[in-house]
Design an enzyme around this catalytic site. Structure first.
Site, mmCIF file in Angstrom:
data_model
loop_
_atom_site.group_PDB
_atom_site.id
_atom_site.type_symbol
_atom_site.label_atom_id
_atom_site.label_comp_id
_atom_site.label_asym_id
_atom_site.label_seq_id
_atom_site.Cartn_x
_atom_site.Cartn_y
_atom_site.Cartn_z
ATOM 1 N N ASP A 76 0.822 -1.214 0.000
ATOM 2 C CA ASP A 76 0.000 0.000 0.000
ATOM 3 C C ASP A 76 0.860 1.271 0.000
ATOM 4 O OD1 ASP A 76 -2.499 1.227 0.058
ATOM 5 O OD2 ASP A 76 -3.256 -0.098 1.625
ATOM 6 N N ASP B 147 -10.205 3.293 -3.584
ATOM 7 C CA ASP B 147 -10.860 2.087 -3.052
ATOM 8 C C ASP B 147 -12.279 1.920 -3.587
ATOM 9 O OD1 ASP B 147 -8.556 2.001 -1.641
ATOM 10 O OD2 ASP B 147 -9.496 1.842 0.329
HETATM 11 C C1 GLA Z 1 -5.981 1.240 1.387
HETATM 12 C C2 GLA Z 1 -6.114 0.237 0.240
HETATM 13 C C3 GLA Z 1 -7.224 -0.759 0.578
HETATM 14 C C4 GLA Z 1 -6.923 -1.465 1.890
HETATM 15 C C5 GLA Z 1 -6.732 -0.431 2.996
HETATM 16 C C6 GLA Z 1 -6.228 -1.064 4.287
HETATM 17 O O1 GLA Z 1 -7.098 2.059 1.495
HETATM 18 O O2 GLA Z 1 -6.378 0.902 -0.966
HETATM 19 O O3 GLA Z 1 -7.363 -1.702 -0.470
HETATM 20 O O4 GLA Z 1 -5.779 -2.264 1.737
HETATM 21 O O5 GLA Z 1 -5.773 0.562 2.616
HETATM 22 O O6 GLA Z 1 -6.046 -0.130 5.300
#
Ligand code: GLA
Length: 374
Positions: A125, A179
């Protein structure tokens, strides 16, 4: 080769967020095998954020013993014993997105640790990256660290399209979007944002449009209003056709039959996982309401997809394709034997074009077998 085809599996984040533990992950591995997902290609069981203690111990990431009492190696062994692969999560910054310790400045030792645990897939990430750090090359650094372990570890970059950490930065899949949330607007917006990007797909380098929301029905960590079954089918068809990894985000113990059928759709999976690994191409679109895509497949076949995104419309839409747009001119004498990839229905043989109607939120996906003249 790592990730010759788009990776397929299950990830904990969409439904469970920080409510994860060893038992839960084992149950998901059991379901993947016993319910038949593994046989269709779903093979990675991936633990997302929130698995570790809040601080490093002697410089190392440590699985929270209250959640994972037997540690990550034992869980990894369990997953491997089922013929599956084990995925974990870290982050390029100083803390993960949920505030747990992450790999900035520890890339090589963390990669070694993951390899010792038998990790096969690392989601990486991009939260909390220090301003003084080399953000542009952060993914190259982890790519090198993973290589240095000597273990084959699929590197799933997740920096939402920033600094282009695509194949050139060593990633086998790269999240190019923000997301996903469990509602129709979310998956449609992501789809529209990726229409131009997917032509870069290639073996070992897949554009990750984020995890699937099929079957969540508004429950869980990214659950908002949920989608209709028709919308879940459209979302799955889009991800499959565009070459995204297919990573299930729902609770596999609670999936209803209609949604399981979507995740089991052999025709769509076949297009996603085709041996030739070609990217799709956009044939046509009408603003952001109707899209037509095509994709060359192995065995002298072409897949064609029509997506109607206009949920607010009262009426069905006419969609169609002239085979000229596939480079097939009528004087060539080539005919196309069409099969509906979703229903398996034989649609017959066509010579110049194909047209049909699709309802709001509906998708028509076709596999065309080329019949060459004698
Ligand atoms: C980010 C990523 C998600 C998930 C969250 C976890 O937002 O884009 O897919 O992994 O972190 O905290």
């Amino acid at each position: 080769m790592i990730a010759k085809k788009p990776p397929m599996g299950w990830n904990s984040w969409n439904t469970f967020g920080d409510k994860i533990n060893e038992q839960l992950i084992k149950e998901m591995a059991d379901r993947i095998v016993e319910d038949g997902y593994r046989d269709l290609g779903y093979e990675y069981i991936i633990i997302d954020d929130c698995w570790s203690l809040r601080e490093r111990v002697d410089g190392k990431l440590v699985a929270d013993p209250a959640l994972f009492p037997n540690g990550m190696k034992a869980l990894s062994d369990y997953i491997h014993s089922k013929g599956l692969k084990f995925g974990m999560y870290s982050c390029a910054g100083t803390k993960t997105c949920a505030g747990y310790p992450s790999s900035y400045g520890h890339e090589f030792s963390d990669a070694k640790q993951f390899a010792e645990w038998g990790v096969d897939y690392l989601k990486y990430d991009f939260c909390n990256f220090p301003v003084s750090g080399d953000a542009k090359n952060a993914y190259l650094t982890m790519a090198m660290a993973l290589r240095s372990t000597g273990r084959d570890i699929l590197f799933a970059a997740c920096n939402w399209g920033m600094y282009d950490p695509s194949g050139s930065h060593g990633a086998h899949s790269y999240r190019s979007t923000g997301d996903i949330f469990d509602g129709p607007k979310s998956y449609k917006d992501l789809f529209i944002s990726q229409v131009e990007n997917v032509e870069n797909n290639a073996p070992g380098c897949w554009n990750d449009m984020d995890m699937l929301i099929v079957g969540m029905h508004g429950n869980g960590n990214v659950g908002i209003g949920g989608c209709s079954d028709l919308q879940y089918l459209q979302h799955f068809a889009m991800w499959a056709f565009l070459g995204s990894p297919l990573i299930i985000g729902a609770d596999l113990r609670k999936l209803d039959e209609a949604n399981k059928k979507i995740l089991f759709c052999k025709g769509l999976i076949e297009i996603n996982q085709d041996e030739e690994c070609r990217p799709p191409f956009l044939v046509d679109h009408d603003d952001t309401r109707k899209y037509t895509f095509a994709k060359l497949l192995s065995g002298n076949r072409i897949a064609i997809a029509f997506f109607n995104l206009a949920a607010e419309d009262q009426w069905t839409q006419n969609v169609g394709i002239c085979f000229d747009d596939l480079g097939i001119h009528s004087e060539s004498g080539i005919r196309l034997q069409l099969t509906d990839a979703i229903t398996g229905e034989d649609l017959g043989i066509y010579e110049d074009s194909y047209a049909t109607k699709i309802a709001p939120d509906e998708s028509k996906v076709i596999i065309a077998q080329l019949i060459f003249p004698e």
